[in-house]
Enzyme design. Structure first.
Site, PDB file in Angstrom:
ATOM      1  N   CYS A 131     -16.788 -22.423  67.145  1.00  0.00           N
ATOM      2  CA  CYS A 131     -16.672 -23.806  67.608  1.00  0.00           C
ATOM      3  C   CYS A 131     -17.749 -24.063  68.650  1.00  0.00           C
ATOM      4  O   CYS A 131     -17.981 -23.228  69.537  1.00  0.00           O
ATOM      5  CB  CYS A 131     -15.292 -24.064  68.206  1.00  0.00           C
ATOM      6  SG  CYS A 131     -15.044 -25.746  68.825  1.00  0.00           S
ATOM      7  N   HIS A 173     -10.735 -28.499  60.958  1.00  0.00           N
ATOM      8  CA  HIS A 173     -11.233 -28.146  62.288  1.00  0.00           C
ATOM      9  C   HIS A 173     -11.555 -29.402  63.086  1.00  0.00           C
ATOM     10  O   HIS A 173     -11.156 -29.534  64.262  1.00  0.00           O
ATOM     11  CB  HIS A 173     -12.470 -27.259  62.123  1.00  0.00           C
ATOM     12  CG  HIS A 173     -13.061 -26.753  63.394  1.00  0.00           C
ATOM     13  ND1 HIS A 173     -13.077 -25.419  63.735  1.00  0.00           N
ATOM     14  CD2 HIS A 173     -13.676 -27.395  64.423  1.00  0.00           C
ATOM     15  CE1 HIS A 173     -13.666 -25.263  64.911  1.00  0.00           C
ATOM     16  NE2 HIS A 173     -14.056 -26.453  65.351  1.00  0.00           N
ATOM     17  N   GLU A 174     -12.274 -30.349  62.472  1.00  0.00           N
ATOM     18  CA  GLU A 174     -12.686 -31.550  63.206  1.00  0.00           C
ATOM     19  C   GLU A 174     -11.515 -32.504  63.438  1.00  0.00           C
ATOM     20  O   GLU A 174     -11.428 -33.143  64.490  1.00  0.00           O
ATOM     21  CB  GLU A 174     -13.825 -32.257  62.461  1.00  0.00           C
ATOM     22  CG  GLU A 174     -15.091 -31.433  62.331  1.00  0.00           C
ATOM     23  CD  GLU A 174     -15.583 -30.874  63.655  1.00  0.00           C
ATOM     24  OE1 GLU A 174     -15.451 -31.553  64.696  1.00  0.00           O
ATOM     25  OE2 GLU A 174     -16.103 -29.743  63.651  1.00  0.00           O
ATOM     26  N   HIS A 177      -9.590 -31.424  66.396  1.00  0.00           N
ATOM     27  CA  HIS A 177     -10.221 -31.752  67.676  1.00  0.00           C
ATOM     28  C   HIS A 177      -9.698 -33.077  68.251  1.00  0.00           C
ATOM     29  O   HIS A 177      -9.464 -33.178  69.459  1.00  0.00           O
ATOM     30  CB  HIS A 177     -11.743 -31.848  67.520  1.00  0.00           C
ATOM     31  CG  HIS A 177     -12.472 -30.591  67.857  1.00  0.00           C
ATOM     32  ND1 HIS A 177     -12.332 -29.936  69.065  1.00  0.00           N
ATOM     33  CD2 HIS A 177     -13.367 -29.859  67.137  1.00  0.00           C
ATOM     34  CE1 HIS A 177     -13.104 -28.857  69.068  1.00  0.00           C
ATOM     35  NE2 HIS A 177     -13.740 -28.788  67.920  1.00  0.00           N
TER      36      HIS A 177
END
Length: 220
Positions: A131, A173-174, A177
């Site tokens: 990351c 993953h995004e 966030h």
């Protein structure tokens, strides 16, 4: 959304001011690192806090930061902006064996607002991730192999797309966030490696050797 993530206390005005400061600085902003509160907040849903022109400028800037890093995704909180916006693109040349094992295919650039994903099917896979907001580390993360993504495009259209393989991993993953989740929250803690150790020992197409020698995901 993480059960521990509290909604940002940034008002629409403060979000706009923060974006303006970044857009007018004349330099690419630094990527916020783990420990900054913005990475642990539920970012504000996008509902017109920026003009269309400002949104386009921010997306272009985020793409430039992502390319410079380099990375395959970047979320607005990683620039200190608690807004549910992320950009994604994977055009890196990858060894064919690695690409085949990881299901990694090129991902054309796109930006997503207010994303949410749901697993498709019951299959999960584990691979090492890194990351841009967690400098120097890699760790294995088990994630659904395929997901359905619901999001709003920058033009305001509501969209739904399906992703599998490495593209699905990037999407998850995004999206995490903007909900206050870092990949380490989902990682196998015994797998955590420095970038140097990962490169020296565990950079195989799959995680089987690391799993056996570091003692995580037993029986996997």
């Amino acid at each position: 959304m993480s059960p521990d993530a509290k909604p940002t206390d940034f008002s629409a005005t403060r979000i706009h001011e923060t974006v303006q400061q970044i857009l007018t600085a004349g330099v690419l902003p630094a990527i916020v690192q783990a420990g900054h509160p913005v990475l642990r907040q539920l970012a504000a849903p996008y509902d017109g806090q920026l003009s269309d022109a400002e949104l386009g400028q921010l997306i272009d800037l985020m793409r430039s930061v992502m390319h410079k890093a380099p990375g395959v995704g970047l979320a607005a909180p990683q620039l200190g902006i608690p807004l549910q916006l992320a950009v994604l693109e994977d055009q890196f040349e990858v060894d064919p064996e690695v690409a085949a094992v990881r299901g990694r295919e090129p991902l054309p650039f796109f930006a997503m607002l207010n994303p949410a994903y749901a697993a498709l099917g019951g299959s999960s896979v584990a691979f090492y991730e890194g990351c841009l907001s967690v400098n120097g580390l890699q760790a294995a993360v088990v994630r659904p192999e395929a997901v359905r993504l619901d999001f709003t495009a920058p033009d305001g259209s509501v969209q739904q797309r399906e992703f599998s393989g490495w593209q699905a991993r990037i999407v998850q993953h995004e999206t995490d966030h903007v909900h206050g989740i870092l990949y380490l929250d989902r990682a196998e803690l015994r797998s955590i490696s420095s970038n140097a150790e990962y490169s020296a020992r565990w950079a195989q197409p799959d995680i089987s050797r690391a799993r056996q020698e570091l003692g995580f995901l037993p029986g996997g």
